[in-house]
Design a protein around this motif. Structure first.
Motif, PDB file in Angstrom:
ATOM      1  N   ALA A   1       0.848  -1.172   0.000  1.00  0.00           N
ATOM      2  CA  ALA A   1       0.000   0.000   0.000  1.00  0.00           C
ATOM      3  C   ALA A   1       0.885   1.224   0.000  1.00  0.00           C
ATOM      4  N   ASP A   2       0.387   2.257  -0.588  1.00  0.00           N
ATOM      5  CA  ASP A   2       1.080   3.515  -0.508  1.00  0.00           C
ATOM      6  C   ASP A   2       0.625   4.159   0.787  1.00  0.00           C
ATOM      7  N   GLY A   3       1.538   4.360   1.688  1.00  0.00           N
ATOM      8  CA  GLY A   3       1.166   4.945   2.967  1.00  0.00           C
ATOM      9  C   GLY A   3       1.097   6.444   2.878  1.00  0.00           C
ATOM     10  N   ALA A   4       1.531   6.974   1.767  1.00  0.00           N
ATOM     11  CA  ALA A   4       1.593   8.422   1.638  1.00  0.00           C
ATOM     12  C   ALA A   4       0.428   8.898   0.812  1.00  0.00           C
ATOM     13  N   GLY A   5       0.661   9.815  -0.044  1.00  0.00           N
ATOM     14  CA  GLY A   5      -0.368  10.192  -0.978  1.00  0.00           C
ATOM     15  C   GLY A   5      -1.370  11.134  -0.376  1.00  0.00           C
ATOM     16  N   ALA A   6      -2.287  11.568  -1.171  1.00  0.00           N
ATOM     17  CA  ALA A   6      -3.303  12.463  -0.657  1.00  0.00           C
ATOM     18  C   ALA A   6      -4.583  12.185  -1.387  1.00  0.00           C
TER      19      ALA A   6
ATOM     20  N   TYR B   1       7.822   3.601  -0.709  1.00  0.00           N
ATOM     21  CA  TYR B   1       8.864   4.204   0.120  1.00  0.00           C
ATOM     22  C   TYR B   1      10.240   3.903  -0.445  1.00  0.00           C
TER      23      TYR B   1
ATOM     24  N   ASN C   1      -4.252  -0.289  -5.335  1.00  0.00           N
ATOM     25  CA  ASN C   1      -2.800  -0.423  -5.510  1.00  0.00           C
ATOM     26  C   ASN C   1      -2.479  -1.649  -6.361  1.00  0.00           C
TER      27      ASN C   1
END
Lengths: 352, 352
Positions: free
Chosen positions: A347-352, B76, B247
DNA sequence: CCCCACACGGTAAACGTTTACAGAAGCAGG
DNA sequence: CCTGCTTCTGTAAACGTTTACCGTGTGGGG
């Protein structure tokens, strides 16, 4: 970002000497009311101990470096993922050096140990040159090398065993009845290339199969090389019934070409990769792959280093991590979707 | 590992004062014969400057920390791979913190800035809590946050735009004639989950398509969740003709299930992933995926931090990195093997 | 009531640098 | 030969800790 409080600030505020402050903060025996005064002052000021000054005095940085060619390489990444938590649990920070396949840079890292910004180093050299050996002998901090180092080098050493890995794969293919097993290797002047080539020859001999150089093709370690090599191989020996690939990317290239040629995997041709990266489980059909235990090697290296940091006087040790064969659809295959298997965070833990 | 030579050792050997030694080593103007004497002595002794003492005096460590939940996460990792060389070129070392999805740990990293073992920090918080905001406001060193931070927070900020990313994907699918596009999302209480959900609703509206909640399924961000979710979706709406997955792992799960159900990709159902990881190019069919520009975000963050380390007095800046759609076989597809395309190192550089 | 032992806390040195300051030495000009 | 300037070098302080050593004050025992 204002100038933070120091031990002196606290001493003033609490009306005691800096020695007392230090003692309190380090939990050395102190009268109760001094303790309270100091703690109160420290609390109010939001004091945090300066790690640099502390390191200077104690000559311990509580940092360890990890140096390898490229973090993007799944094998190194697997090591890193094991090393990090081990070090963290022991109270060490991790300094990362990506040397980008540059031997001079690797030497530079070894040299920089003299700056004493870390207590020790775990390194995965691409190749071990004489310069490496000289620097290792003169290293100003404990070093653990992942990879092979000549006997007598004064460092702890962790090794994989890709010869045996190839052997495992060939045994497996032989047991499945495959007799014309090709090898798609990387350059034989690299450490892994040489070891894998040797393992292939050895395994054939052990199985009583002839060595046929038409079944061997050399390229680099990337997917496109794999495609080229396998195309050539199919052309030369259309009767080939299995492929041992020197890494997973090469194996993916092999799958591409086999699919395009209408060969079924594994029915017509079985395919084995090496390194057991994420890609192996992701591909279709999922890829049988030889794991060289990168994670285990990382963990072992970290533990060796921690040991040595505790007590530097043990003799250099050697740990060899055995390979393991991960059997998946590309050899064993019912073509069912992979089971609830090695799924990993993505999963992308970042992003908006 | 003997006690290394210091500036004092050199001074004695060269018959000058430590001040002169320091000046020579720092290239400050000095008489030629003093320079030679000092250099000679330094050479003979194999002197290397002690980084810790230097840091103490100069209050510059030439280290920068990068903190995220898990290095194994490809997003990351992509950031790290860009950050590392940028910092290295500027003469900074990289300290890695894997906080393992633990908010308390993230706060701990922020707190530890007070120890002054780094000059700055790049962090990718999972979630931005009040505690984060308080610590960010009080941070003892410059911080760059990758992810979204409320206006007024005194840190530089780099953002992705996954809403627009979803939008790009839906436009693409619409242009291909798909009208019943499902969404397989992650948990809506995570930052990425929420943004992707919002992007989906927005994009449908913009395209004049109705929002049908039967077309939306929620799971976690892993492959197995993707399989479960897509199975449910197919069951409920067998006429579905495209899947937007939050994702790449989810998308791989989708491919598994579609294949098992005998649906052709992309002819019957088109599939789009997100994050554009290595897996997207490796899968079969290769996966169209929305890149959220992890690499670019990493680079931008590193550059912002370096800027600020040079001159701390600029106002906090905000950089938004636009998404990009990488079209591959799972939507566009002739089923040909991928071209000589984004092949990446995957060789094992170690082992023997 | 005195002395001693002991617990505690303060002073100062040390870790290895950088750098402000002042002194020494060299040189030119008067 | 002296003055004044320049150029170089040495002394010492500082960065923020830890810790050896010593002095002080307290309490208990004789």
């Amino acid at each position: 970002m204002a100038q933070g409080p120091t031990i002196t600030t606290i001493a003033k505020r609490a009306g005691v000497s800096i020695a007392s402050v230090s003692r309190v903060l380090n939990g050395l025996p102190t009268r109760q009311d001094t303790v309270s005064k100091v703690m109160a002052a420290a609390e109010e000021l939001g004091y945090v101990r300066n790690a640099v000054a502390r390191s200077l005095k104690s000559s311990r940085t509580h940092q360890v470096a990890f140096a390898m060619a490229d973090v993007g390489n799944p094998a190194y990444l697997a090591m890193l993922r094991e090393i990090q938590p081990v070090l963290k649990a022991a109270g060490y920070r991790l300094v990362l050096h990506s040397t980008g396949a540059d031997v001079a840079d690797e030497i530079g890292v070894l040299h920089s140990l003299g700056e004493r910004y870390v207590d020790g180093l775990i390194m995965v050299p691409l190749r071990v040159t004489d310069a490496h050996l000289r620097m290792l002998a003169a290293a100003r901090a404990p070093v653990v090398v992942i990879g092979s180092v000549p006997e007598g080098t004064p460092v702890d050493n962790v090794r994989a065993d890709s010869r045996t890995g190839v052997r495992l794969a060939l045994d497996h293919l032989h047991a499945l009845g495959r007799r014309r097993v090709g090898l798609v290797n990387g350059p034989p002047d690299t450490v892994p290339g040489a070891a894998r080539g040797a393992g292939y020859v050895e395994a054939l001999a052990a199985l009583g199969l002839p060595y046929d150089k038409e079944l061997v093709e050399i390229g680099d370690f990337y997917r496109a090389d794999g495609r080229r090599a396998v195309a050539a191989l199919l052309d030369r020996r259309p009767d080939i019934d299995a492929l041992m690939c020197a890494n997973d990317l090469i194996a993916l290239g092999a799958l591409d070409v086999l699919r395009a040629a209408g060969r079924r995997v594994p029915q017509d041709v079985a395919v084995v990769g090496m390194d057991d990266t994420d890609l192996a489980a992701a591909s279709w059909p999922s890829l049988t792959s030889v794991s060289l235990g990168s994670a285990e090697r990382g963990r072992a290296a970290a533990e060796l280093l921690l040991d040595r940091l505790e007590d530097g006087d043990v003799a250099p040790r050697l740990v060899t991590v055995p390979p393991r064969l991960e059997v998946r659809a590309s050899t064993a295959g019912e073509q069912a979707p992979p089971a609830g298997d090695a799924d990993r965070p993505g999963a992308d833990g970042a992003g908006a």
